[in-house]
Write a protein that holds these residues in place. Sequence first.
Motif, PDB file in Angstrom:
ATOM      1  N   UNK A  40       8.740  -1.395   1.946  1.00 46.89           N
ATOM      2  CA  UNK A  40       8.665  -0.116   1.243  1.00 46.89           C
ATOM      3  C   UNK A  40       7.498  -0.138   0.271  1.00 46.89           C
ATOM      4  N   UNK A  41       6.758   0.993   0.239  1.00 50.97           N
ATOM      5  CA  UNK A  41       5.765   1.213  -0.811  1.00 50.97           C
ATOM      6  C   UNK A  41       6.248   2.375  -1.669  1.00 50.97           C
ATOM      7  N   UNK A  42       6.272   2.162  -2.981  1.00 51.41           N
ATOM      8  CA  UNK A  42       6.696   3.205  -3.918  1.00 51.41           C
ATOM      9  C   UNK A  42       5.556   3.500  -4.878  1.00 51.41           C
ATOM     10  N   UNK A  43       5.020   4.732  -4.910  1.00 52.60           N
ATOM     11  CA  UNK A  43       3.909   5.028  -5.829  1.00 52.60           C
ATOM     12  C   UNK A  43       4.308   4.903  -7.294  1.00 52.60           C
ATOM     13  N   UNK A  44       5.539   5.248  -7.633  1.00 52.60           N
ATOM     14  CA  UNK A  44       6.076   5.011  -8.977  1.00 52.60           C
ATOM     15  C   UNK A  44       7.384   4.262  -8.779  1.00 52.60           C
ATOM     16  N   UNK A  45       7.298   2.931  -8.805  1.00 51.64           N
ATOM     17  CA  UNK A  45       8.408   2.090  -8.365  1.00 51.64           C
ATOM     18  C   UNK A  45       9.530   2.048  -9.387  1.00 51.64           C
ATOM     19  N   UNK A  46      10.749   2.215  -8.875  1.00 50.30           N
ATOM     20  CA  UNK A  46      11.968   2.076  -9.667  1.00 50.30           C
ATOM     21  C   UNK A  46      12.958   1.292  -8.814  1.00 50.30           C
ATOM     22  N   UNK A  47      13.589   0.265  -9.397  1.00 54.73           N
ATOM     23  CA  UNK A  47      14.541  -0.569  -8.670  1.00 54.73           C
ATOM     24  C   UNK A  47      15.935  -0.306  -9.200  1.00 54.73           C
ATOM     25  N   UNK A  48      16.843   0.125  -8.298  1.00 55.43           N
ATOM     26  CA  UNK A  48      18.237   0.358  -8.644  1.00 55.43           C
ATOM     27  C   UNK A  48      19.101  -0.457  -7.698  1.00 55.43           C
ATOM     28  N   UNK A  49      19.878  -1.382  -8.249  1.00 61.25           N
ATOM     29  CA  UNK A  49      20.760  -2.180  -7.424  1.00 61.25           C
ATOM     30  C   UNK A  49      20.028  -3.014  -6.396  1.00 61.25           C
ATOM     31  N   UNK A  50      18.835  -3.461  -6.716  1.00 60.00           N
ATOM     32  CA  UNK A  50      18.048  -4.275  -5.807  1.00 60.00           C
ATOM     33  C   UNK A  50      17.297  -3.485  -4.756  1.00 60.00           C
TER      34      UNK A  50
END
Length: 753
Positions: free
Chosen positions: A199-209
Amino acid sequence: MTVSAEKGYLREIGNLVFHLSLLGLLVAVAVGKLFGYEGSIIVNAGGADSGAVTGFCSSSPASYDSFRPGLAVDGTDLSPFCVQVDGFTAQYSDTGQATAFLASIRYQTGQDVASGRWQSTSLAVNDPLGIDGQRLYLLGHGYSPTFSVRFPDGQVQRRTQPFQPQDSMFTSQGAVKFTDPPGYPADRITEHQLAITGIFAPTAVVHGGIMTSSYPAATDPGVAIDVYQGDLGMEDGASQSVFAIDQDQVSSGKLVRKARTNLAPHESTTLPDGTTVTFDGYVEWVSLQTSYDPAQGWALVFAVLLLVGLMVSLLIKRRRVWYRLRGDGLGHVSVQVGGLARTDQAGYGGEFERLAALAAPDTGPAPGGRRGGARAGGRAEERAVVPVVNESLAHLSDLAFECALAGYIVALVCFGIEFAAHRGGVPTEQEQRSAELRASRRSGGVAVLDRGAATPPAIGRVTDDRRGTAPMWLRFGRAGVVVTVVGFAAHLLSLVTRGLAAHRVPWGNMYEFSAMICAAAVAGFLFVLLRWRTRTVGFFVMIPVVILMYVAQSVLYAAAGTLVPALHSSWLVIHVLAVSLSSGVLMLSGVASVLYLLRSRYERKLAAEREWAEHHLHGVPDAALPDAAGTPGGPEALVTQRSRLAALPSLATLDRLAYRSAIVAFPVFTFAVIAGAMWANVAWGRYWGWDPKETCAFVTWVCYAAYLHARSTAGWRGTRAAWISVLGFVSMIFNLFVINLVVSGLHSYAGLN
């Protein structure tokens, strides 16, 4: 002596132009599909230093990721041109809504290639670039992460690969494959191939791994990757998706996962054999499409002629009049006047009366001291700063919408009470024919055949409505009309303030689109109420209006805001407005057709009951039969307890309401389809592509065209034509909502996440 005249021949010319233009349009579309072609390709914007492909040349079908040629195109005579994408800019609102896309490109035509000269320009959505008879479109964009791999022997390979967006925040998924790892013997290369998926996320946020993106712009990019080593399965010649790896290779153990990690730019992970994988950053990619259609100009001409011919054939009325003069030999002349309306449109009755009056002017006594007499009887986009939403007006719009919905619910209840408690009923078709026959026997002269000129008994009124003695159920009906008018005013206020709040037209998403359709339907009902006083129809019109507005409020609601770049076009005003208005009026036509079928079934059942009663009870004294109130009556008493459907308008009224609503809406809907095709040509490079919504719109158009033809064809009127109208109504509702919300396609602008 007989003199006759006829007007309205231009109607037949319009009818001929319509059918010939429809044939020409189909031929033009066929020629375009035969000799035209489309090609699409994903190109990275800038980032040439990362090894990304930032341009292409249209020299053969192999230059494109996808190429769709016409049947007569072999790909050997494509007009050559080259495109280089230097940069891409996207603007977003605070909520993540895209507001503008713009690509900076350089291009070369066939003549420029030899000289090496490049021309610079900008490419935007809905603004294609013309190159040597072809058009270049900007369709979409996304992100291409860049990875570098340092192998155990110290050599480095670098790849930039487009990832596929999965949601509106551009959380993207893809795979980067290294098929030729250095430092290994040729027979062992496949054992050490490398793949990076994730996965590529331009504004990365991690929820529950789990990593997702919270904003579409690249403010804090990151990747969540799995690194695989082994045989990618690409040596057997079978095709693979560029966005994924072959899971069969993983299941068989030939491709083994060696690492799983989250990386920010310039961070690395090391595999057990010493291979280092580094996330270097990203570039943006754009999706470009090339389109060539040699018959697009002719398609436009025929589409315009089709619309003109349709308007002429529907609006012009054919009518005929004749005068017959007879003398009795004594100086007395008798003038008979006859007329015939050759269409279903009303109004000829009044015109005929004026013509008949001209035949016998009051000029004094005729020779012999008598007057001559006439006898007549019978029936007849630029880039700019995104405007700030006016929150006060937006709140006022939402409040007005809720008030309108509440008003319509109250009106629905009032109309329902009136319909349920209605006393008496409208005469059936058989009863009307009997009354007309008796009236015609009492009158003389020549009948005027004006289908649609006569007005059946008013609906929603009682014959003994004396001042101050109107029953309560009748007052509920009147209250329903008042509440409907108030709700409609609030509805209009909601639409106007919505547009002012967002600084645009108020039909940019499914919530606003549904509100426009309901407003058009209510406006049509109020006009019908004013014209024919068919108040009991209001209960059945308000049912779909209330349901649709409730769904819009609870499911389809979208806050006032800017439009997505794909809708930044003047065609939005033209196309969607025409669809909204025509759909609202066609909703009225569909409701009338459904009621026609119910009323027709009721009358057939009533006629069968009456026939049974007359046959089996012939000779029974009337005093022995109870009527509807329990008191003695005649054989008719057994069929006087009519269904609630008796309160519906007559079959003639319902048929006329459905037909005239379709007559008004069909040209507008036809124009909407044509405008949509022209917008598609501007946005996607083709007038028609069999997108699900385009296909369903065509089916709806065919249904209503068949309905109008059926209404003018002997043997297909009545119930058969009503069923065709209902089929068109169902197709229209399916197209407006199911296609947008359930089926994936190019028309995915519902405003929902």
